[in-house]
Design an enzyme around this catalytic site. Structure first.
Site, PDB file in Angstrom:
ATOM      1  N   TYR A 123       0.780  -1.232   0.000  1.00  0.00           N
ATOM      2  CA  TYR A 123       0.000   0.000   0.000  1.00  0.00           C
ATOM      3  C   TYR A 123       0.816   1.289   0.000  1.00  0.00           C
ATOM      4  O   TYR A 123       0.256   2.367  -0.144  1.00  0.00           O
ATOM      5  CB  TYR A 123      -0.977  -0.024   1.178  1.00  0.00           C
ATOM      6  CG  TYR A 123      -2.032  -1.085   0.987  1.00  0.00           C
ATOM      7  CD1 TYR A 123      -3.131  -0.856   0.156  1.00  0.00           C
ATOM      8  CD2 TYR A 123      -1.913  -2.327   1.591  1.00  0.00           C
ATOM      9  CE1 TYR A 123      -4.087  -1.836  -0.056  1.00  0.00           C
ATOM     10  CE2 TYR A 123      -2.866  -3.313   1.381  1.00  0.00           C
ATOM     11  CZ  TYR A 123      -3.946  -3.063   0.561  1.00  0.00           C
ATOM     12  OH  TYR A 123      -4.880  -4.042   0.352  1.00  0.00           O
ATOM     13  N   PHE A 412      -9.895  -4.680  11.294  1.00  0.00           N
ATOM     14  CA  PHE A 412     -11.142  -4.557  10.567  1.00  0.00           C
ATOM     15  C   PHE A 412     -10.943  -5.014   9.128  1.00  0.00           C
ATOM     16  O   PHE A 412     -11.734  -4.795   8.273  1.00  0.00           O
ATOM     17  CB  PHE A 412     -11.663  -3.111  10.610  1.00  0.00           C
ATOM     18  CG  PHE A 412     -10.672  -2.063  10.158  1.00  0.00           C
ATOM     19  CD1 PHE A 412     -10.582  -1.710   8.818  1.00  0.00           C
ATOM     20  CD2 PHE A 412      -9.832  -1.432  11.072  1.00  0.00           C
ATOM     21  CE1 PHE A 412      -9.682  -0.758   8.386  1.00  0.00           C
ATOM     22  CE2 PHE A 412      -8.932  -0.460  10.662  1.00  0.00           C
ATOM     23  CZ  PHE A 412      -8.860  -0.120   9.314  1.00  0.00           C
TER      24      PHE A 412
END
Length: 412
Positions: A123, A412
């Site tokens: 990322y 998450f």
């Protein structure tokens, strides 16, 4: 045939999630896990890439509020459920999903995007920096004792059903995000994540257990969720206590919970994961060498609206600096910005400027330093931040730092 990227429809969720399970190894989740994530998914914020009737790419976002230095809760998109089918690698699927998603986040007015990465190397090219770290510990409780603060013996502990204690535990958690950057304010439904307990996830350990700490008026002041994994060797028991969560509102409750976990019968190790890197436990133990802490990346932070994000947090001291920011993926952030802050209690502004730059860096480094985790001085020592005016890095690095380490308590 061209691929079709579109917002997820409710009746597509099962196929979309089947693709995601395949992208993460092909092991099906338990029905209760799958149902919980289906409930938490926000279809309007979820994207699917389809090759005819087959889902080959996915990316979603949760609507979060993230604590930042100074205690403010800032809107943030919790990027999640990102995957590309192995049949569709090297076709620009991930890049197109990141492009669409960041454009949508900007249009929605969220200054931040955050994620937890299955592979952290992915990322950075999209502008995410490692904003928080997590620590795991494995404590040899046969050789380590705790030095507890005054008042610990007055804390009452009760073993409770994790489900029945959920509301009390959530009240404790709700008080914490304002005290430490990197935490999310719990949205409705997210309290269920902490008590999810499918048998497939226990790996031979007990069902989830919960112990609560109580103050003098019977109010819950802390809690720990854990499992016990029995084990035996020739010389006797060798059980482990596996701690998934421990939160408390005061030092005595905090120490009482750890002491309870250290003294569970027939166990010789306490293992905890995802703890803050400055966890007070490190100052309670008698022998740090028997704790074996290990640090890893946790929350990755991406500034989507650079001036909005920088103006939303407080700073440890006054700062007036011109930053030259590189951001190829979100070019609206690129250029020179003057950041002016009066300290932790002062006003903050971040505006475009033509003045000479004093510090040059990419948006990735800003993400790494944004919550007060990595320092800009350390990044400069690695060659990732350039000082254009003598002394500027030290000044701005001190301003970005914070007195407690940022921490993401759950994934998450």
């Amino acid at each position: 045939m061209a691929l079709d990227t579109r917002v997820l429809q409710a009746d597509e969720w099962d196929a979309w999630y089947d693709h995601l399970e395949l992208a993460f190894g092909g092991v099906a989740e338990s029905p209760e896990e799958r149902e919980l994530w289906k409930t938490l998914t926000e279809p309007a914020r979820s994207l699917g890439v389809w090759d005819e009737d087959t889902c080959v790419g996915s990316a979603g976002a949760f609507t979060f509020r993230l604590s930042v230095p100074g205690g403010a809760l800032v809107p943030a998109a919790g990027v999640t459920m990102v995957g590309v089918a192995p049949t569709h690698r090297r076709r620009g699927v991930l890049t197109s999903l990141m492009r669409r998603q960041l454009d949508d986040i900007r249009a929605g007015g969220e200054p931040l995007a955050v994620l937890t990465a299955s592979e952290p190397a992915i990322y950075g090219r999209f502008g995410y920096g490692t904003g928080t770290y997590a620590m795991s510990v494995d404590v040899d409780t046969t050789r380590v004792r705790l030095s507890v603060p005054p008042g610990t013996d007055a804390v009452r502990l009760r073993l409770v059903d994790p489900e029945k204690a959920l509301a009390d535990c959530e009240r404790v958690y709700a008080a914490l995000p304002a005290t430490r950057p990197g935490m999310t304010a719990r949205q409705p439904g997210w309290e269920r994540v902490g008590v999810l307990d499918p048998e497939a996830r226990r790996a031979g350990a007990s069902p989830l257990k919960c112990v609560v700490a109580e103050g003098p008026r019977g109010e819950v002041t802390g809690y720990a969720r854990y499992r016990v994994k029995p084990d035996w060797e020739q010389s006797g028991s060798d059980g482990k206590v596996l701690v998934s969560e421990l939160d408390a509102l005061d030092p005595a409750s905090y120490a009482a919970l750890w002491r309870y976990l250290f003294e569970i019968d027939l166990t010789w190790h306490v293992q905890a994961y995802g703890r803050p890197v400055d966890d007070a436990l490190l100052h309670l133990v008698s022998d740090i060498r028997r704790v074996t802490p290990r640090k890893r990346d946790a929350l990755h932070v991406r500034l989507v609206d650079l001036p909005g994000a920088l103006a939303a947090r407080a700073y440890a001291g006054p700062v007036d600096v011109v930053l030259e920011v590189e951001d190829d993926f979100c070019p609206w952030n690129a250029g020179r910005w003057r950041l002016v802050a009066g300290g932790s209690a002062g006003s903050v502004s971040c505006t475009r400027t033509a003045d000479p730059a004093e510090v040059a860096l990419s948006v990735r480094e800003l993400g790494a330093a944004y919550l007060g985790g990595d320092t800009l001085a350390a990044l400069a020592a690695a060659g990732r931040v350039r000082e254009l005016r003598p002394g500027a890095v030290a000044r701005v690095s001190r301003a970005f730092a914070w007195d407690v380490a940022p921490w993401l308590p759950h994934g998450f």
